[in-house]
Design a protein around this motif. Structure first.
Motif, mmCIF file in Angstrom:
data_model
loop_
_atom_site.group_PDB
_atom_site.id
_atom_site.type_symbol
_atom_site.label_atom_id
_atom_site.label_comp_id
_atom_site.label_asym_id
_atom_site.label_seq_id
_atom_site.Cartn_x
_atom_site.Cartn_y
_atom_site.Cartn_z
ATOM 1 N N LEU A 51 -39.725 2.327 -40.456
ATOM 2 C CA LEU A 51 -40.381 1.134 -39.704
ATOM 3 C C LEU A 51 -40.418 0.135 -40.956
ATOM 4 C CD1 LEU A 51 -42.023 0.003 -37.538
ATOM 5 C CD2 LEU A 51 -44.095 1.219 -38.706
ATOM 6 N N LYS A 52 -39.988 -1.136 -40.598
ATOM 7 C CA LYS A 52 -39.841 -2.234 -41.563
ATOM 8 C C LYS A 52 -41.412 -3.009 -41.597
ATOM 9 C CE LYS A 52 -34.932 -3.151 -40.729
ATOM 10 N NZ LYS A 52 -33.995 -4.208 -40.472
ATOM 11 N N ASP A 53 -41.792 -3.055 -40.417
ATOM 12 C CA ASP A 53 -43.029 -3.824 -40.486
ATOM 13 C C ASP A 53 -44.510 -2.938 -39.949
ATOM 14 O OD1 ASP A 53 -45.313 -5.476 -39.811
ATOM 15 O OD2 ASP A 53 -44.279 -6.839 -38.746
ATOM 16 N N ASN A 54 -45.205 -2.682 -41.118
ATOM 17 C CA ASN A 54 -46.347 -1.779 -40.895
ATOM 18 C C ASN A 54 -47.338 -2.232 -39.690
ATOM 19 O OD1 ASN A 54 -45.534 0.117 -42.601
ATOM 20 N ND2 ASN A 54 -46.694 -0.900 -44.342
ATOM 21 N N GLY A 55 -47.149 -3.464 -39.485
ATOM 22 C CA GLY A 55 -47.984 -4.218 -38.433
ATOM 23 C C GLY A 55 -47.670 -3.305 -36.875
ATOM 24 N N PHE A 56 -46.561 -2.686 -36.948
ATOM 25 C CA PHE A 56 -46.369 -2.006 -35.516
ATOM 26 C C PHE A 56 -46.390 -0.431 -35.650
ATOM 27 C CE2 PHE A 56 -44.377 -6.194 -35.191
ATOM 28 C CZ PHE A 56 -44.542 -6.530 -33.853
ATOM 29 N N SER A 57 -47.167 0.060 -36.805
ATOM 30 C CA SER A 57 -47.341 1.462 -37.111
ATOM 31 C C SER A 57 -48.092 2.191 -35.880
ATOM 32 C CB SER A 57 -47.799 1.762 -38.387
ATOM 33 O OG SER A 57 -49.373 1.134 -38.481
ATOM 34 N N TYR A 58 -48.942 0.885 -34.964
ATOM 35 C CA TYR A 58 -49.683 1.517 -33.887
ATOM 36 C C TYR A 58 -48.861 2.295 -32.892
ATOM 37 C CZ TYR A 58 -48.280 -2.878 -31.715
ATOM 38 O OH TYR A 58 -47.520 -3.704 -31.054
ATOM 39 N N LEU A 59 -47.638 2.155 -32.969
ATOM 40 C CA LEU A 59 -46.549 2.568 -31.935
ATOM 41 C C LEU A 59 -46.520 4.059 -32.077
ATOM 42 C CD1 LEU A 59 -43.606 0.199 -32.118
ATOM 43 C CD2 LEU A 59 -45.245 0.181 -30.127
ATOM 44 N N PHE A 60 -46.915 4.638 -33.193
ATOM 45 C CA PHE A 60 -46.907 6.089 -33.594
ATOM 46 C C PHE A 60 -48.230 6.705 -33.511
ATOM 47 C CE2 PHE A 60 -43.180 3.981 -35.525
ATOM 48 C CZ PHE A 60 -42.179 5.101 -35.526
ATOM 49 N N ASP A 61 -49.200 5.981 -33.279
ATOM 50 C CA ASP A 61 -50.557 6.625 -33.198
ATOM 51 C C ASP A 61 -50.780 7.438 -32.008
ATOM 52 O OD1 ASP A 61 -51.286 4.879 -35.350
ATOM 53 O OD2 ASP A 61 -52.361 3.591 -34.305
ATOM 54 N N LYS A 62 -51.451 8.432 -32.012
ATOM 55 C CA LYS A 62 -51.944 8.991 -30.803
ATOM 56 C C LYS A 62 -52.643 8.176 -29.650
ATOM 57 C CE LYS A 62 -54.547 13.333 -29.274
ATOM 58 N NZ LYS A 62 -55.321 14.334 -29.690
ATOM 59 N N ASP A 63 -51.985 8.310 -28.504
ATOM 60 C CA ASP A 63 -52.320 7.376 -27.397
ATOM 61 C C ASP A 63 -54.028 8.223 -26.822
ATOM 62 O OD1 ASP A 63 -52.377 5.457 -25.388
ATOM 63 O OD2 ASP A 63 -52.218 7.147 -24.169
ATOM 64 N N GLU A 64 -54.829 7.240 -26.877
ATOM 65 C CA GLU A 64 -56.152 7.871 -26.418
ATOM 66 C C GLU A 64 -56.709 6.783 -25.421
ATOM 67 O OE1 GLU A 64 -58.506 8.083 -29.660
ATOM 68 O OE2 GLU A 64 -57.840 9.922 -30.728
ATOM 69 N N SER A 65 -55.940 6.328 -24.681
ATOM 70 C CA SER A 65 -56.209 5.453 -23.509
ATOM 71 C C SER A 65 -56.003 5.965 -22.312
ATOM 72 C CB SER A 65 -55.074 4.205 -23.456
ATOM 73 O OG SER A 65 -53.876 4.465 -22.955
ATOM 74 N N GLY A 66 -55.402 7.159 -22.343
ATOM 75 C CA GLY A 66 -55.339 7.643 -20.848
ATOM 76 C C GLY A 66 -54.520 6.921 -19.817
ATOM 77 N N GLU A 67 -53.780 5.990 -20.609
ATOM 78 C CA GLU A 67 -52.785 5.175 -19.521
ATOM 79 C C GLU A 67 -51.316 5.272 -19.807
ATOM 80 O OE1 GLU A 67 -55.538 1.088 -19.569
ATOM 81 O OE2 GLU A 67 -54.034 1.349 -20.857
ATOM 82 N N TYR A 68 -50.540 5.000 -18.674
ATOM 83 C CA TYR A 68 -49.057 5.226 -18.838
ATOM 84 C C TYR A 68 -48.523 3.848 -18.546
ATOM 85 C CZ TYR A 68 -49.843 9.984 -18.218
ATOM 86 O OH TYR A 68 -50.470 11.531 -18.278
ATOM 87 N N VAL A 69 -47.608 3.466 -18.982
ATOM 88 C CA VAL A 69 -46.517 2.251 -18.803
ATOM 89 C C VAL A 69 -45.411 2.502 -18.181
ATOM 90 C CG1 VAL A 69 -45.627 0.200 -19.795
ATOM 91 C CG2 VAL A 69 -47.752 1.023 -20.777
ATOM 92 N N VAL A 70 -45.284 1.942 -16.807
ATOM 93 C CA VAL A 70 -44.246 1.959 -16.186
ATOM 94 C C VAL A 70 -43.376 0.910 -16.305
ATOM 95 C CG1 VAL A 70 -43.101 2.417 -13.693
ATOM 96 C CG2 VAL A 70 -45.283 3.393 -14.224
ATOM 97 N N PHE A 71 -41.938 0.826 -16.766
ATOM 98 C CA PHE A 71 -41.297 -0.531 -17.034
ATOM 99 C C PHE A 71 -39.880 -0.311 -16.569
ATOM 100 C CE2 PHE A 71 -39.528 1.525 -20.658
ATOM 101 C CZ PHE A 71 -38.403 0.704 -20.947
ATOM 102 N N ASP A 72 -39.307 -1.563 -16.434
ATOM 103 C CA ASP A 72 -37.812 -1.786 -15.938
ATOM 104 C C ASP A 72 -37.469 -2.914 -16.659
ATOM 105 O OD1 ASP A 72 -35.761 -0.993 -13.694
ATOM 106 O OD2 ASP A 72 -36.234 -3.395 -13.450
ATOM 107 N N THR A 73 -35.928 -2.951 -16.782
ATOM 108 C CA THR A 73 -35.453 -4.482 -17.326
ATOM 109 C C THR A 73 -34.215 -4.828 -16.551
ATOM 110 O OG1 THR A 73 -33.621 -2.902 -18.358
ATOM 111 C CG2 THR A 73 -35.660 -3.186 -19.887
ATOM 112 N N GLU A 74 -34.144 -5.925 -16.274
ATOM 113 C CA GLU A 74 -32.956 -6.689 -15.859
ATOM 114 C C GLU A 74 -31.997 -6.953 -16.773
ATOM 115 O OE1 GLU A 74 -32.517 -6.305 -12.514
ATOM 116 O OE2 GLU A 74 -34.794 -5.600 -12.049
ATOM 117 N N THR A 75 -30.884 -6.804 -16.750
ATOM 118 C CA THR A 75 -29.920 -7.060 -17.647
ATOM 119 C C THR A 75 -28.492 -7.747 -17.110
ATOM 120 O OG1 THR A 75 -28.862 -4.739 -17.335
ATOM 121 C CG2 THR A 75 -30.585 -4.815 -18.745
ATOM 122 N N THR A 76 -27.675 -8.081 -18.092
ATOM 123 C CA THR A 76 -26.550 -8.780 -17.913
ATOM 124 C C THR A 76 -25.283 -7.800 -17.504
ATOM 125 O OG1 THR A 76 -25.681 -8.795 -20.077
ATOM 126 C CG2 THR A 76 -26.763 -10.538 -19.184
ATOM 127 N N GLY A 77 -25.792 -6.547 -17.686
ATOM 128 C CA GLY A 77 -24.723 -5.480 -17.325
ATOM 129 C C GLY A 77 -25.314 -4.024 -17.450
#
Length: 207
Positions: free
Chosen positions: A18-44
């Motif tokens: 990790l180059k930026d410690n400001g994003f270390s939260y991505l590795f934290d244990k999730d305690e929100s009880g939430e899930y994120v459903v996502f999708d991308t639209e792309t050129t191919g």
């Protein structure tokens, strides 16, 4: 979230890059009880060559889709959008005139997902597309838990028809789950429909 020893090792190696410690939260244990459903639209469909045009996401909590908490961002691209891809996602060059640059768009997406588990339909592709942008910026790949709805659907169907040919097309899964097709094909709508599939499959497991 339970990780095997190998998963923990991979996470530690990923975190060390990790180059930026400001994003270390991505590795934290999730305690929100939430899930994120996502999708991308792309050129191919080639993560090595193609680019993201839009990202759409929605949160799930307590078996409910939080439609008031959706995420949508359009992303500037450097490649010409083919007429074939426009037929699929309906995103035209004029729709991207006020799009965000890819770095800002991806950072906004990371802030939205945090360390929550990610759900998707053919999620591996969407994650590969996100990682294409995340790795140069932060040096890491997404560390979040990944949940694939087509795999859940397949595992449930294979017990009923072990020798059968299981159709994993998105529209077929929607129909067989007795869920409405929202029609307009964009990242947010696809994320919401995928969330509906996930809840139907997990709430009616074994039925």
């Amino acid at each position: 979230m339970l990780y095997s020893l190998f998963d923990n090792y991979k996470r530690k190696r990923n975190l060390a890059k990790l180059k930026d410690n400001g994003f270390s939260y991505l590795f934290d244990k999730d305690e929100s009880g939430e899930y994120v459903v996502f999708d991308t639209e792309t050129t191919g469909l080639n993560p090595k060559e193609d680019e993201i045009l839009s990202i759409g996401a929605v949160k799930i909590k307590d078996n409910k889709i939080l439609t008031s908490q959706t995420f949508e961002v359009y992303v500037k691209n450097s490649k010409k959008i083919s007429s074939k891809s426009i037929e699929i996602h309906k995103i035209r060059p004029c729709d991207l005139e006020n799009a965000r640059n890819s770095k800002d768009a991806v950072k906004e997406f990371l802030e939205f997902i945090g360390s929550r588990p990610l759900i998707g339909y053919y999620l591996e592709f969407d994650v590969s597309m996100i990682n294409k942008y995340v790795k140069p910026i932060l040096g890491i790949t997404l560390p979040n838990e990944m949940i694939e709805v087509s795999e859940i659907y397949f595992n449930q169907k294979i017990t009923l028809i072990p020798q059968g040919n299981i159709d994993l097309r998105f529209d077929t899964i929607l129909k067989n789950c007795s869920l409405p097709n929202m029609g307009s094909h964009n990242a947010v709508n696809d994320a919401i429909m995928t969330a509906m599939i996930y809840l139907k499959l997990t709430q009616n497991k074994g039925k």
